[in-house]
Design an enzyme around this catalytic site. Structure first.
Site, short mmCIF file in Angstrom:
data_model
loop_
_atom_site.label_atom_id
_atom_site.label_comp_id
_atom_site.label_asym_id
_atom_site.label_seq_id
_atom_site.Cartn_x
_atom_site.Cartn_y
_atom_site.Cartn_z
N CYS B 67 -18.64 -10.53 -29.57
CA CYS B 67 -19.11 -9.17 -29.85
C CYS B 67 -18.45 -8.17 -28.91
CB CYS B 67 -20.61 -9.07 -29.67
SG CYS B 67 -21.52 -10.22 -30.67
N CYS B 103 -25.12 -7.34 -32.70
CA CYS B 103 -24.31 -8.51 -32.43
C CYS B 103 -24.95 -9.76 -33.03
CB CYS B 103 -24.15 -8.66 -30.92
SG CYS B 103 -23.39 -10.18 -30.41
N CYS B 167 -42.09 14.83 -22.42
CA CYS B 167 -41.38 14.21 -21.31
C CYS B 167 -41.22 15.19 -20.15
CB CYS B 167 -39.99 13.75 -21.74
SG CYS B 167 -39.96 12.80 -23.24
N CYS B 170 -44.09 16.11 -17.30
CA CYS B 170 -44.20 15.31 -16.09
C CYS B 170 -42.88 15.29 -15.32
CB CYS B 170 -44.60 13.88 -16.42
SG CYS B 170 -46.16 13.75 -17.28
N HIS B 171 -41.79 15.10 -16.06
CA HIS B 171 -40.53 14.76 -15.38
C HIS B 171 -39.66 15.97 -15.05
CE1 HIS B 171 -41.34 10.57 -15.53
NE2 HIS B 171 -41.58 10.62 -16.82
N ARG B 213 -39.82 1.44 -21.72
CA ARG B 213 -40.30 2.49 -20.82
C ARG B 213 -40.62 3.77 -21.60
NH1 ARG B 213 -43.40 3.38 -16.85
NH2 ARG B 213 -44.15 4.85 -18.38
N CYS B 217 -44.16 5.67 -22.20
CA CYS B 217 -44.35 7.09 -21.89
C CYS B 217 -45.06 7.78 -23.03
CB CYS B 217 -43.01 7.77 -21.63
SG CYS B 217 -42.43 7.58 -19.95
#
Lengths: 108, 257
Positions: B67, B103, B167, B170-171, B213, B217
């Site tokens: 691949c 793949c 998002c 908070c970030h 992740r 969130c």
């Protein structure tokens, strides 16, 4: 299916006559046979119940762990370094699946 | 008198809170402790599993070495640091997870329902481990990449869900403050969060990629998480990766709380 095993020595290169630890981590769910799944059915027992350590072909240690061992368990053995050679750790679980890991002992 | 006591109490409390260890330092300590006692990190087992799966032959008789992960067939050194990117053979922008999926289905001949998520994550850990020390180099060369980046930017700043947050709430807005144990990461800035995943989370014994992740969130902000390998996740990943360009991957797979 073979059980995946990683074996390490701490310290990696012990001096002659020094004590060192041989540690093996296995990737295994270690189901004790008492847990239930989402439907309430008991998950059948499947855990490692035999750990053998060989040095240059001869058995030097053996452990028979019970069902109350964590998943992905760590087994540790203390040895005294005398001569260089190869350690082989062999595992067997209640289903008869086996795993093997090796590590070379080199003296500092 | 009582006021003095209250003042003292407040001071003591302030000192106690101030002394709390930085969770990132704590993660490093935990890793050292594990290395000292066990000598083996859980990530190593997963990487070993990934390597086995990588070299396993699929129904078509081919391994994953057939691949292309972006740098040519079977080239893994630094490949993960250059993802996500546009692939001509599928005509899609793909990240590491979805490229592994491609793949396994296209080259190895697995049926989509045969593919287990745990296997994809293990392979992702293995391929990512080959990019430790590399710089993130994600480009916006193809129109598809630019389009997806624009979508990612939109999603990053969009507010949604029961709590009307996104998002960026908070970030970007609340960076440095915290709701749980960890303070919010400066995802686009100094924290270079793109280089923190895939990672092993030692407090929950979980192996996660960035896809997991992002889904978590969305769960946290009370919004149904997008499906794995779906467009919103890819868009957010491309947006974050591009904004973390030039960051050096300290260690992949990482070891986080």
């Amino acid at each position: 299916m073979a059980i995946r095993v990683i074996v390490r020595l701490t310290p990696a290169k012990p001096k002659a006559g020094e004590e060192f630890r041989l540690q093996a981590v296995a990737q295994h769910p270690n189901e004790p046979g008492t847990r239930k799944d989402a439907e309430g059915k008991i998950i059948p027992a499947k855990y490692i119940n035999l750990v053998e350590v060989y040095f240059e072909g001869g058995k030097v240690a053996e452990a028979r762990p019970g069902p109350s061992t964590s998943a992905n368990p760590l087994y540790g053995f203390k040895f005294k370094a005398e001569k260089p050679g190869t350690f082989t750790v062999k595992l067997k679980d209640t289903d008869g699946d086996t795993g093997e890991g090796t590590v070379k002992l080199e003296l500092a | 008198m009582r006021a003095t006591w209250l003042l003292l109490l407040a001071l003591a409390l302030g000192v106690a809170l101030g002394q709390e260890a930085d969770p990132r330092e704590e993660a490093k300590k935990q890793k050292e402790l594990l290395l000292k006692t066990a000598g083996i990190l859980p990530t190593e087992l997963v990487v070993a599993q990934g390597e086995e799966l990588f070299n396993r032959k699929g129904p078509s008789g081919r391994t994953m070495a057939e691949c292309d992960f972006g740098l040519g067939k079977g080239v893994l050194e630094g490949a993960a640091a250059r993802l996500p990117r546009y692939f001509l053979d599928t005509g899609k922008v793909e990240d590491l997870d979805s490229r592994i999926l491609t793949c396994m289905t296209r080259v190895q001949g697995f049926k989509p329902e045969q593919i287990r998520r745990s296997e994809v994550v293990a392979v992702a850990f293995y391929i990512a481990s080959k990019s430790t020390g590399h710089k993130i180099q994600v480009r916006l060369l193809f129109p598809q990449e630019r389009e997806l980046y624009a979508l990612g930017e939109k999603l990053f700043y969009a507010r949604t869900g029961q709590r009307d947050v996104g998002c960026a709430t908070c970030h970007v807005t609340y960076v440095g403050r915290r709701a749980g144990v960890l303070s919010y990461a400066d995802v686009l800035g100094q924290d270079k969060s793109w280089t923190h995943w895939p990672a092993y989370r030692y407090s929950n014994d979980q192996t996660w990629t960035m896809q997991d992740r992002i889904r978590a969130c969305y769960g946290n902000i009370g919004h149904p998480p997008p499906n794995l390998y779906s467009l919103p996740i890819l868009a957010l990943e491309l947006f974050m990766a591009y904004n973390n360009n030039g960051a050096v991957v300290e260690e992949w797979p990482a070891f986080v709380r």
